[in-house]
Write a protein that holds these residues in place. Sequence first.
Motif, short mmCIF file in Angstrom:
data_model
loop_
_atom_site.label_atom_id
_atom_site.label_comp_id
_atom_site.label_asym_id
_atom_site.label_seq_id
_atom_site.Cartn_x
_atom_site.Cartn_y
_atom_site.Cartn_z
N PRO A 1 0.80 -1.23 0.00
CA PRO A 1 0.00 0.00 0.00
C PRO A 1 0.83 1.28 0.00
O PRO A 1 0.37 2.32 -0.49
N ALA A 2 2.05 1.24 0.50
CA ALA A 2 2.88 2.45 0.49
C ALA A 2 3.18 2.92 -0.93
O ALA A 2 3.39 4.11 -1.16
N ALA A 3 3.16 1.99 -1.89
CA ALA A 3 3.46 2.35 -3.27
C ALA A 3 2.36 3.20 -3.89
O ALA A 3 2.63 4.11 -4.67
N TRP A 4 1.10 2.89 -3.55
CA TRP A 4 -0.02 3.62 -4.17
C TRP A 4 -0.62 4.70 -3.28
O TRP A 4 -1.44 5.49 -3.73
N GLN A 5 -0.20 4.81 -2.05
CA GLN A 5 -0.75 5.81 -1.14
C GLN A 5 -0.61 7.25 -1.65
O GLN A 5 -1.54 8.05 -1.50
N PRO A 6 0.52 7.63 -2.28
CA PRO A 6 0.61 9.01 -2.79
C PRO A 6 -0.49 9.34 -3.81
O PRO A 6 -0.95 10.48 -3.88
N ILE A 7 -0.90 8.35 -4.58
CA ILE A 7 -1.97 8.58 -5.56
C ILE A 7 -3.30 8.81 -4.84
O ILE A 7 -4.05 9.74 -5.18
N VAL A 8 -3.58 8.00 -3.85
CA VAL A 8 -4.82 8.16 -3.08
C VAL A 8 -4.84 9.52 -2.39
O VAL A 8 -5.85 10.22 -2.41
N ASP A 9 -3.72 9.89 -1.79
CA ASP A 9 -3.65 11.19 -1.11
C ASP A 9 -3.93 12.33 -2.08
O ASP A 9 -4.69 13.25 -1.77
N ALA A 10 -3.34 12.27 -3.27
CA ALA A 10 -3.57 13.32 -4.27
C ALA A 10 -5.01 13.30 -4.76
O ALA A 10 -5.62 14.36 -4.97
N ALA A 11 -5.57 12.12 -4.93
CA ALA A 11 -6.94 12.00 -5.44
C ALA A 11 -7.97 12.56 -4.47
O ALA A 11 -9.04 13.00 -4.87
N LYS A 12 -7.64 12.58 -3.20
CA LYS A 12 -8.55 13.15 -2.20
C LYS A 12 -8.67 14.66 -2.36
O LYS A 12 -9.60 15.27 -1.84
N HIS A 13 -7.72 15.26 -3.07
CA HIS A 13 -7.72 16.72 -3.26
C HIS A 13 -8.06 17.16 -4.67
O HIS A 13 -8.09 18.36 -4.94
N GLY A 14 -8.29 16.21 -5.56
CA GLY A 14 -8.65 16.59 -6.92
C GLY A 14 -8.28 15.53 -7.94
O GLY A 14 -8.00 14.39 -7.60
N ARG A 15 -8.28 15.95 -9.14
CA ARG A 15 -8.06 15.06 -10.28
C ARG A 15 -6.63 14.54 -10.32
O ARG A 15 -5.67 15.27 -10.08
N VAL A 16 -6.51 13.25 -10.68
CA VAL A 16 -5.22 12.58 -10.82
C VAL A 16 -5.20 11.87 -12.18
O VAL A 16 -6.20 11.30 -12.59
N THR A 17 -4.06 11.93 -12.83
CA THR A 17 -3.89 11.20 -14.08
C THR A 17 -2.71 10.24 -13.93
O THR A 17 -1.62 10.64 -13.54
N LEU A 18 -2.98 8.97 -14.23
CA LEU A 18 -1.95 7.94 -14.21
C LEU A 18 -1.42 7.79 -15.63
O LEU A 18 -2.19 7.53 -16.56
N LEU A 19 -0.13 7.97 -15.82
CA LEU A 19 0.47 7.88 -17.14
C LEU A 19 1.13 6.51 -17.33
O LEU A 19 1.78 6.00 -16.42
N PHE A 20 0.94 5.96 -18.52
CA PHE A 20 1.51 4.65 -18.85
C PHE A 20 2.06 4.70 -20.27
O PHE A 20 1.71 5.57 -21.06
N GLY A 21 2.93 3.75 -20.59
CA GLY A 21 3.54 3.75 -21.90
C GLY A 21 3.02 2.69 -22.86
O GLY A 21 3.28 2.76 -24.06
N ALA A 22 2.27 1.72 -22.37
CA ALA A 22 1.81 0.60 -23.21
C ALA A 22 0.98 1.08 -24.39
O ALA A 22 0.23 2.06 -24.29
#
Length: 122
Positions: free
Chosen positions: A79-100
């Motif tokens: 969970p420590a790996a994805w917690q920064p995303i959850v924290d940011a999402a609680k304050h607004g929009r988040v975009t996950l970038l991928f290369g596939a």
Amino acid sequence: MKQARIEIARAYDELGSDGGTRFLVDRMWPRGVKKESLQVEAWLRDVAPSTELRRWFDHDPARWETFTERYCAELDANPAAWQPIVDAAKHGRVTLLFGARDREHNQAVVLRDYLARKLAHH
């Protein structure tokens, strides 16, 4: 608290300025992409699938269901790996970038859905 929105975008796409907080969620940096052009908050290598799982999956849609289950198990264990995303999402929009190349069968799709479930339970 704002409504949490987690979206995904391909790192090679033209990215507008309205993507909110951006995180690169690949284990490897997308080939040929300049760091400045992505404007990422962070490169979260550890949230990506393990090298073993990524190689096994090999972007084969026939392995999608098993890949999803195994990747979610890896996410549950770290969970420590994805917690920064959850924290940011609680304050607004988040975009996950991928290369596939495949926009439907990649780790960002699994991660987005996984985090949406986590946010719904809080």
